[in-house]
Design a protein around this motif. Structure first.
Motif, mmCIF file in Angstrom:
data_model
loop_
_atom_site.group_PDB
_atom_site.id
_atom_site.type_symbol
_atom_site.label_atom_id
_atom_site.label_comp_id
_atom_site.label_asym_id
_atom_site.label_seq_id
_atom_site.Cartn_x
_atom_site.Cartn_y
_atom_site.Cartn_z
ATOM 1 N N LYS A 285 8.842 15.051 1.987
ATOM 2 C CA LYS A 285 9.966 14.215 1.563
ATOM 3 C C LYS A 285 9.752 13.626 0.163
ATOM 4 N N TYR A 286 8.519 13.344 -0.201
ATOM 5 C CA TYR A 286 8.241 12.734 -1.499
ATOM 6 C C TYR A 286 7.723 13.743 -2.516
ATOM 7 N N SER A 287 7.670 15.003 -2.154
ATOM 8 C CA SER A 287 7.201 16.056 -3.045
ATOM 9 C C SER A 287 8.352 16.521 -3.930
ATOM 10 N N SER A 288 8.082 16.675 -5.215
ATOM 11 C CA SER A 288 9.141 17.129 -6.129
ATOM 12 C C SER A 288 9.624 18.533 -5.764
ATOM 13 N N SER A 289 8.756 19.310 -5.120
ATOM 14 C CA SER A 289 9.136 20.666 -4.721
ATOM 15 C C SER A 289 9.734 20.703 -3.315
ATOM 16 N N GLY A 290 9.599 19.593 -2.580
ATOM 17 C CA GLY A 290 10.089 19.552 -1.207
ATOM 18 C C GLY A 290 9.159 20.232 -0.216
ATOM 19 N N ARG A 291 8.007 20.691 -0.702
ATOM 20 C CA ARG A 291 7.048 21.359 0.179
ATOM 21 C C ARG A 291 6.167 20.335 0.887
ATOM 22 N N PRO A 292 5.655 20.699 2.054
ATOM 23 C CA PRO A 292 4.737 19.794 2.756
ATOM 24 C C PRO A 292 3.569 19.390 1.859
ATOM 25 N N ASP A 293 3.142 18.160 2.006
ATOM 26 C CA ASP A 293 2.081 17.587 1.179
ATOM 27 C C ASP A 293 0.925 17.190 2.086
ATOM 28 N N ASN A 294 -0.248 17.673 1.788
ATOM 29 C CA ASN A 294 -1.410 17.337 2.615
ATOM 30 C C ASN A 294 -2.223 16.198 2.002
ATOM 31 N N ALA A 295 -1.540 15.204 1.435
ATOM 32 C CA ALA A 295 -2.217 14.049 0.839
ATOM 33 C C ALA A 295 -3.100 13.341 1.861
ATOM 34 N N PHE A 296 -2.672 13.337 3.107
ATOM 35 C CA PHE A 296 -3.446 12.684 4.156
ATOM 36 C C PHE A 296 -4.266 13.735 4.889
ATOM 37 N N ALA B 273 0.827 -1.211 0.000
ATOM 38 C CA ALA B 273 0.000 0.000 0.000
ATOM 39 C C ALA B 273 0.860 1.260 0.000
ATOM 40 N N ILE B 274 1.972 1.243 0.731
ATOM 41 C CA ILE B 274 2.886 2.398 0.745
ATOM 42 C C ILE B 274 3.480 2.600 -0.656
ATOM 43 N N GLU B 275 3.951 1.542 -1.263
ATOM 44 C CA GLU B 275 4.538 1.653 -2.602
ATOM 45 C C GLU B 275 3.496 2.103 -3.622
ATOM 46 N N ASP B 276 2.270 1.601 -3.509
ATOM 47 C CA ASP B 276 1.193 2.030 -4.417
ATOM 48 C C ASP B 276 0.939 3.528 -4.276
ATOM 49 N N HIS B 277 0.945 4.033 -3.032
ATOM 50 C CA HIS B 277 0.704 5.457 -2.841
ATOM 51 C C HIS B 277 1.882 6.277 -3.358
ATOM 52 N N LYS B 278 3.101 5.831 -3.116
ATOM 53 C CA LYS B 278 4.275 6.545 -3.630
ATOM 54 C C LYS B 278 4.168 6.686 -5.147
ATOM 55 N N ARG B 279 3.827 5.583 -5.809
ATOM 56 C CA ARG B 279 3.725 5.591 -7.269
ATOM 57 C C ARG B 279 2.597 6.522 -7.732
ATOM 58 N N ALA B 280 1.429 6.403 -7.118
ATOM 59 C CA ALA B 280 0.286 7.244 -7.514
ATOM 60 C C ALA B 280 0.566 8.718 -7.256
ATOM 61 N N ASN B 281 1.216 9.024 -6.153
ATOM 62 C CA ASN B 281 1.543 10.406 -5.818
ATOM 63 C C ASN B 281 2.548 10.979 -6.831
ATOM 64 N N ALA B 282 3.544 10.177 -7.212
ATOM 65 C CA ALA B 282 4.548 10.613 -8.195
ATOM 66 C C ALA B 282 3.905 10.795 -9.572
ATOM 67 N N GLU B 283 3.003 9.892 -9.949
ATOM 68 C CA GLU B 283 2.315 10.006 -11.242
ATOM 69 C C GLU B 283 1.440 11.257 -11.285
ATOM 70 N N TYR B 284 0.779 11.564 -10.180
ATOM 71 C CA TYR B 284 -0.044 12.770 -10.121
ATOM 72 C C TYR B 284 0.829 14.016 -10.275
ATOM 73 N N ALA B 285 1.937 14.038 -9.553
ATOM 74 C CA ALA B 285 2.845 15.186 -9.631
ATOM 75 C C ALA B 285 3.365 15.361 -11.056
ATOM 76 N N GLU B 286 3.721 14.263 -11.697
ATOM 77 C CA GLU B 286 4.237 14.327 -13.071
ATOM 78 C C GLU B 286 3.147 14.790 -14.045
#
Length: 133
Positions: free
Chosen positions: A98-109, A29-42
């Motif tokens: 940490k996982y944001s391409s901009s390094g800014r805080p992410d309110n995904a949760f 589930a963590i890896e799935d979210h990392k991938r989905a979050n990166a795809e959204y950012a891209e």
């Protein structure tokens, strides 16, 4: 805070259906979210010509995938202590950017997802502390 009050407050939290399995699915589930979050950012980093907005179709599609992965992650009960630590660490790291391409805080949760993560952590600890007694 009095331990009895803290325990009572956690126990009184509304029950959230959580997923559990033989293998610790939290890592998937963590890896799935990392991938989905990166795809959204891209998908949303490119903007339409002469606008400052990303393609709304891509934004909606990849946003839905990220929200679905976030919901799944926040409703998956870890089955190992390492999984519980990975879940909590990941949620904090995402919030810190940490996982944001901009390094800014992410309110995904959001508030609901964070409550679900806490409830899943509580379910894990209840199961493991009860079986250890």
């Amino acid at each position: 805070m009095n331990m009895f009050i803290a325990t009572t407050a956690l126990t009184a939290a509304p029950s959230v259906p959580c997923v559990s399995g033989e293998a610790d699915l939290i890592f998937v589930a963590i890896e799935d979210h990392k991938r989905a979050n990166a795809e959204y950012a891209e998908a949303t980093k490119e903007v339409f010509e002469d606008t400052l907005s990303p393609d709304p179709v891509k934004e909606e599609h990849f946003g839905d995938l990220e929200r679905s992965a976030c919901w799944n992650l926040s409703n998956t009960v870890p089955t190992t202590l390492a999984g519980l630590l990975a879940l909590l660490t990941y949620v904090v790291d995402v919030g810190d950017g940490k996982y944001s391409s901009s390094g800014r805080p992410d309110n995904a949760f959001g508030e609901e997802e964070l409550r679900n993560v806490i409830n899943c952590a509580q379910d894990f600890l209840t199961t493991h502390l009860t079986s250890a007694a």
